[in-house]
Design an enzyme around this catalytic site. Sequence first.
Site, PDB file in Angstrom:
ATOM      1  N   GLY A  39       2.605  -5.206   6.880  1.00 21.03           N
ATOM      2  CA  GLY A  39       1.517  -4.411   7.448  1.00 21.03           C
ATOM      3  C   GLY A  39       0.768  -5.198   8.500  1.00 21.03           C
ATOM      4  N   SER A  41       0.996  -5.280  11.800  1.00 23.70           N
ATOM      5  CA  SER A  41       0.920  -4.808  13.184  1.00 23.70           C
ATOM      6  C   SER A  41      -0.468  -4.310  13.576  1.00 23.70           C
ATOM      7  CB  SER A  41       1.947  -3.693  13.412  1.00 23.70           C
ATOM      8  OG  SER A  41       1.672  -2.574  12.575  1.00 23.70           O
ATOM      9  N   SER A  42      -1.362  -4.148  12.599  1.00 20.82           N
ATOM     10  CA  SER A  42      -2.708  -3.660  12.921  1.00 20.82           C
ATOM     11  C   SER A  42      -3.677  -3.998  11.798  1.00 20.82           C
ATOM     12  CB  SER A  42      -2.695  -2.135  13.146  1.00 20.82           C
ATOM     13  OG  SER A  42      -2.322  -1.463  11.950  1.00 20.82           O
ATOM     14  N   GLY A  43      -4.955  -3.721  12.042  1.00 17.82           N
ATOM     15  CA  GLY A  43      -5.969  -3.840  11.003  1.00 17.82           C
ATOM     16  C   GLY A  43      -6.113  -5.215  10.389  1.00 17.82           C
ATOM     17  N   ARG A  64       6.551  -1.155  10.100  1.00 17.79           N
ATOM     18  CA  ARG A  64       7.544  -0.127  10.429  1.00 17.79           C
ATOM     19  C   ARG A  64       7.660   0.122  11.930  1.00 17.79           C
ATOM     20  NH1 ARG A  64       5.479   4.634   6.582  1.00 17.79           N
ATOM     21  NH2 ARG A  64       3.511   3.764   7.351  1.00 17.79           N
ATOM     22  N   LYS A  68       4.277  -1.318  17.928  1.00 18.16           N
ATOM     23  CA  LYS A  68       3.027  -1.930  17.477  1.00 18.16           C
ATOM     24  C   LYS A  68       3.231  -3.393  17.098  1.00 18.16           C
ATOM     25  CE  LYS A  68       0.660   2.221  15.800  1.00 18.16           C
ATOM     26  NZ  LYS A  68       0.061   2.893  14.616  1.00 18.16           N
ATOM     27  N   ASP A  93      10.568  -0.798   6.503  1.00 17.73           N
ATOM     28  CA  ASP A  93       9.655  -0.161   5.554  1.00 17.73           C
ATOM     29  C   ASP A  93       9.781  -0.902   4.232  1.00 17.73           C
ATOM     30  OD1 ASP A  93       8.282   1.427   3.748  1.00 17.73           O
ATOM     31  OD2 ASP A  93       8.950   3.308   4.643  1.00 17.73           O
ATOM     32  N   SER A 172      -5.738  -5.448  -2.238  1.00 18.89           N
ATOM     33  CA  SER A 172      -6.107  -4.242  -2.976  1.00 18.89           C
ATOM     34  C   SER A 172      -7.265  -3.576  -2.236  1.00 18.89           C
ATOM     35  CB  SER A 172      -6.485  -4.599  -4.424  1.00 18.89           C
ATOM     36  OG  SER A 172      -6.825  -3.466  -5.167  1.00 18.89           O
ATOM     37  N   TYR A 186      -5.324   7.123  -4.676  1.00 14.90           N
ATOM     38  CA  TYR A 186      -5.456   5.812  -4.033  1.00 14.90           C
ATOM     39  C   TYR A 186      -5.879   4.728  -5.022  1.00 14.90           C
ATOM     40  CZ  TYR A 186      -7.169   2.263  -0.755  1.00 14.90           C
ATOM     41  OH  TYR A 186      -7.384   1.096  -0.073  1.00 14.90           O
ATOM     42  N   LYS A 190      -4.010   1.080  -6.325  1.00 15.54           N
ATOM     43  CA  LYS A 190      -4.641  -0.218  -6.111  1.00 15.54           C
ATOM     44  C   LYS A 190      -4.975  -0.920  -7.427  1.00 15.54           C
ATOM     45  CE  LYS A 190      -4.653  -0.416  -1.613  1.00 15.54           C
ATOM     46  NZ  LYS A 190      -3.900  -1.471  -0.886  1.00 15.54           N
TER      47      LYS A 190
END
Length: 332
Positions: A39, A41-43, A64, A68, A93, A172, A186, A190
């Site tokens: 994960g 590629s961002s944030g 994925r 990005k 993925d 988390s 959600y 978590k």
Amino acid sequence: MLLLAAAFLVAFVLLLYMVSPLISPKPLALPGAHVVVTGGSSGIGKCIAIECYKQGAFITLVARNEDKLLQAKKEIEMHSINDKQVVLCISVDVSQDYNQVENVIKQAQEKLGPVDMLVNCAGMAVSGKFEDLEVSTFERLMSINYLGSVYPSRAVITTMKERRVGRIVFVSSQAGQLGLFGFTAYSASKFAIRGLAEALQMEVKPYNVYITVAYPPDTDTPGFAEENRTKPLETRLISETTSVCKPEQVAKQIVKDAIQGNFNSSLGSDGYMLSALTCGMAPVTSITEGLQQVVTMGLFRTIALFYLGSFDSIVRRCMMQREKSENADKTA
């Protein structure tokens, strides 16, 4: 007699503070280390990669979207501290096929060496009332948020145990510490990460491998913006009782805690209180951490009861407003 008891207590606490560093994990050196970020590629994931790169690490970004990934790579490379550092991008993925994830990790290790730190940051959030969510949403969130962390961790753990060194980070959420209105799908995914992390830490601690579970608050990321588009009113109002953090802040804290081998990683006073309140049978990294949890538990539980009362009040008000609006429509 009271003075003697007080003096003994002070001496005992000071002794704990002195002994605690001796039993805490040895910090992981990031210069030259191989850090894999899913994960990434961002944030938060991208910010974690940048933070590690600033400290001299070699980075493998996994996500994925290939476009990005390449954009994130350019941003990360701007923070290099030497010309030997490398950012490797792999598009996959991580929640679909374990064999594919395992092959990707092998490719990364062949190019950049054994994985010293894995950061499981791939995930997504979907909110909605329990009866309004499709069953497929529960399945999708468990796949992405839970299995998407299991597969990469399973792929790196054997090598880490053999080398007697490693860090695995599970990202988390504060919604993984308490259940909130609108987060039935959600929160469950978590919360599952916490159980995995506790059990895994007990298995790998003798091999000098340490697990960190990060519980970031609402963070200003593309994922958070997408989540807000469908968030129920109750969920939004409850979320607005706390501030939104910058991903850079969250990333710095996570990297710091992972390096130290801390099991819990939280941010701010609310995060500290939640981690102490929900510690349960979770491992502690130092004696002082355990002592702080024991001392603060009663106070924090009292504060938490006021928070819960406030949240319940929000839900009741929203229900009354909704019923009033529905009745008005019927009589119109």
